[in-house]
Write a protein that holds these residues in place. Structure first.
Motif, PDB file in Angstrom:
ATOM      1  N   HIS A 244       0.679  -1.260  -0.069  1.00  0.00           N
ATOM      2  CA  HIS A 244      -0.084   0.058   0.075  1.00  0.00           C
ATOM      3  C   HIS A 244       0.798   1.130   0.024  1.00  0.00           C
ATOM      4  CE1 HIS A 244      -4.285  -1.025   0.179  1.00  0.00           C
ATOM      5  NE2 HIS A 244      -3.904  -1.980   0.885  1.00  0.00           N
ATOM      6  N   GLN A 245       1.913   1.196   0.710  1.00  0.00           N
ATOM      7  CA  GLN A 245       2.818   2.414   0.819  1.00  0.00           C
ATOM      8  C   GLN A 245       3.146   2.921  -0.670  1.00  0.00           C
ATOM      9  OE1 GLN A 245       6.557   2.335   2.655  1.00  0.00           O
ATOM     10  NE2 GLN A 245       6.184   4.090   4.047  1.00  0.00           N
ATOM     11  N   ARG A 246       3.827   1.575  -1.453  1.00  0.00           N
ATOM     12  CA  ARG A 246       4.288   1.882  -2.664  1.00  0.00           C
ATOM     13  C   ARG A 246       3.013   2.373  -3.751  1.00  0.00           C
ATOM     14  NH1 ARG A 246       9.272   0.429  -3.656  1.00  0.00           N
ATOM     15  NH2 ARG A 246      10.304  -0.962  -2.296  1.00  0.00           N
ATOM     16  N   PRO A 250       5.031   7.147  -0.468  1.00  0.00           N
ATOM     17  CA  PRO A 250       5.442   7.057   0.796  1.00  0.00           C
ATOM     18  C   PRO A 250       5.163   8.338   1.482  1.00  0.00           C
ATOM     19  CG  PRO A 250       7.404   6.957  -0.794  1.00  0.00           C
ATOM     20  CD  PRO A 250       5.965   6.801  -1.495  1.00  0.00           C
ATOM     21  N   LEU A 253       1.746   7.727   3.077  1.00  0.00           N
ATOM     22  CA  LEU A 253       1.665   6.682   4.158  1.00  0.00           C
ATOM     23  C   LEU A 253       3.192   6.371   4.557  1.00  0.00           C
ATOM     24  CD1 LEU A 253       0.081   4.455   5.750  1.00  0.00           C
ATOM     25  CD2 LEU A 253       0.619   2.849   3.686  1.00  0.00           C
ATOM     26  N   ALA A 254       3.036   6.763   6.155  1.00  0.00           N
ATOM     27  CA  ALA A 254       4.269   6.548   6.931  1.00  0.00           C
ATOM     28  C   ALA A 254       4.206   5.366   7.816  1.00  0.00           C
ATOM     29  CB  ALA A 254       4.820   7.572   7.739  1.00  0.00           C
ATOM     30  N   LEU A 255       5.228   4.210   7.752  1.00  0.00           N
ATOM     31  CA  LEU A 255       5.004   3.123   8.721  1.00  0.00           C
ATOM     32  C   LEU A 255       6.028   3.048   9.520  1.00  0.00           C
ATOM     33  CD1 LEU A 255       4.703   0.650   5.375  1.00  0.00           C
ATOM     34  CD2 LEU A 255       2.902   1.593   7.032  1.00  0.00           C
ATOM     35  N   GLU A 293       0.101   8.419   8.980  1.00  0.00           N
ATOM     36  CA  GLU A 293       1.117   7.165   9.652  1.00  0.00           C
ATOM     37  C   GLU A 293       0.255   5.998  10.221  1.00  0.00           C
ATOM     38  OE1 GLU A 293       4.947   7.760  12.216  1.00  0.00           O
ATOM     39  OE2 GLU A 293       3.068   7.471  13.624  1.00  0.00           O
TER      40      GLU A 293
END
Length: 365
Positions: A244-246, A250, A253-255, A293
Motif C-alpha cells: 500500500h505504501q508503494r 511514501p 503513508l508512513a509506517l 501514519e
C-alpha cells in the motif's frame, strides 16, 4: 443411536450386584410398609374380630420376609423377561401387557404355596389377584420408565454432542470465510498500479512486484490455518502495508513498528493484524488527501496482566459513523469469541492527536 432394549450392556446394568441389593432392600422396606398397618392392628386390638389368625399370616416376621422375597423375585423376573419384549411401538405395549399378566399368574401360583398374600390357606381370591396384579404392574412399568429415561438421557447426550460438533464446524467455516476475505479489489488495484509502473518506472515496478510476491508468500499459508506465530503474522502485515505504501506513495503513508522482544513465537489468530491494517487503510488513511501514519504494536498488556496487546494505530480520519461496523472487524470479533470466549476482545479507541487505534487483547502466555 440410543441403546436398544436388547443391548447386553443395558440389560446387564440391572443385574449388577448393587442393583440386586438395592432391589432387595427396597422390597424389604416396601413389605414392612405394607405390613405395618396390620401389625399395629394386631398389637392394639388382637381380639377385636374374635379370631386373630390373620395376624400370624399378615403381620408376623415370617410374613414380612415372605412378602419381601416375593417382591424381590417379582423384580428379578420382570428384569429377566424385559429383554424378550419387542423393541418399540404397539408390539412393545402388547408385550408389556403379556408380561404383567404372565407374572401375575406365575406369582399367584407361587403365593398359593407360600401363603404370603391374601387368605392364610392360600386360596386365590379376587383380593389376592388384585394385589399381585398391582405389584406386577408397578414393577414392570417402573422398569419400563427406567428404560425410557435411560434412552432419553442417551439421546439427549447424543444430540448435545452433535450440536457441539456442528458448532465447531460452524466456527471453522466462519474462520475459513474470514481468512479468505483478502479483498479482491486490493489485488486488482495493486496489479493495475503495477502495470502502470511497468510502463513508466521499471525499477519501481520491480520493487512493487517483489513486495507483492512477499505478501502472497506470507498470505497464502495463513489462509489455511486459524492460528499462527506472531512473527509470521508480522511478515504478512508488513508485506501488506509495504504494498500500500508503494501504491499510494511514501509521502502519504508512513509506517512504524513497535514490537516488544520475545514475542515472535506467541500464537495469535491468523490475519488478525492484517484485518486491523486493512481497516486502518480503508477508513483512516485513504479518505485523507494528506494521508497519515500507521503504527503496528505488539506488547504485553500494561493495564491487564496475563494479556497480549496487538494494536494498529493510524493518524487518519478518526472515528466515523462506520467505524467498527465493517465485516472484517465483525468476523474477527466472532473468531476471537469462538477461540477464547470473553477472555479476548477487540476494541476501538481514539488516537492522539487524531486517528484511531484498533486493539486486540488475547490471553497470554
Amino acid at each position: 443411536m440410543p441403546p436398544n432394549p436388547a443391548d447386553p450392556v443395558d440389560r446387564a446394568a440391572l443385574l449388577r450386584w448393587r442393583a440386586v441389593l438395592a432391589a432387595a432392600a427396597l422390597s424389604t422396606l416396601l413389605a414392612l410398609a405394607l405390613l405395618l398397618p396390620g401389625a399395629v392392628r394386631c398389637k392394639l386390638w388382637p381380639a377385636q374380630d374374635g379370631d386373630d389368625s390373620s395376624c400370624h399370616a399378615d403381620a408376623g416376621l415370617s410374613g414380612g420376609l415372605g412378602l419381601a422375597f416375593l417382591l424381590w423375585m417379582l423384580w428379578l423376573a420382570a428384569t429377566l423377561t424385559q429383554r424378550r419384549l419387542p423393541r418399540a411401538g404397539p408390539a412393545r405395549n402388547w408385550g408389556l401387557t403379556v408380561q404383567i399378566a404372565g407374572l401375575t399368574l406365575l406369582f399367584a401360583l407361587l403365593n398359593s404355596v407360600t401363603h404370603t398374600v391374601g387368605a392364610p390357606d392360600g386360596r386365590l381370591t379376587a383380593y389376592t389377584l388384585q394385589v399381585l396384579l398391582t405389584f406386577s404392574t408397578c414393577v414392570c412399568l417402573g422398569l419400563e420408565y427406567r428404560r425410557l429415561g435411560h434412552h432419553g438421557e442417551a439421546a439427549a447426550a447424543m444430540l448435545k454432542r452433535a450440536e457441539q460438533a456442528q458448532a465447531r464446524q460452524l466456527d471453522a467455516a466462519r474462520a475459513a470465510l474470514l481468512q479468505a476475505q483478502v479483498e479482491p479489489h486490493f489485488l486488482f488495484n495493486t496489479l493495475a498500479h503495477l502495470r502502470r509502473l511497468a510502463r513508466t518506472d521499471a525499477r519501481a515496478a520491480q520493487a512493487m512486484l517483489s513486495d507483492l510476491r512477499r505478501y502472497l508468500a506470507a498470505a497464502l499459508p495463513e489462509l489455511r490455518q486459524s492460528e499462527t506465530p506472531l512473527a509470521r503474522e508480522l511478515e504478512l502485515v508488513t508485506a501488506f502495508l509495504a504494498l500500500h505504501q508503494r501504491r499510494i506513495g511514501p509521502e502519504r503513508l508512513a509506517l512504524r513498528y513497535d514490537i516488544s522482544p520475545g514475542l515472535e513465537d506467541v500464537i495469535v489468530p491468523s490475519t488478525c493484524l492484517l484485518t486491523l491494517a486493512e481497516n486502518a487503510i480503508k477508513h483512516g488513511i485513504a479518505p485523507q488527501v494528506q494521508g497519515g501514519e500507521i503504527c503496528v504494536r505488539a506488547l504485553p498488556d500494561p493495564d491487564e496482566a496475563g494479556l497480549l496487546r496487538l494494536e494498529v494505530a493510524d493518524t487518519g480520519a478518526g472515528m466515523g459513523s462506520g467505524s467498527g461496523s465493517g465485516t472484517g472487524l465483525a468476523t474477527l470479533r466472532a473468531r476471537l469469541a469462538a477461540a477464547h470466549g470473553a477472555a479476548a476482545k477487540l476494541s476501538l479507541h481514539l488516537n492522539r492527536p487524531r486517528g484511531l487505534i484498533a486493539r486486540v487483547q488475547l490471553p497470554w502466555p
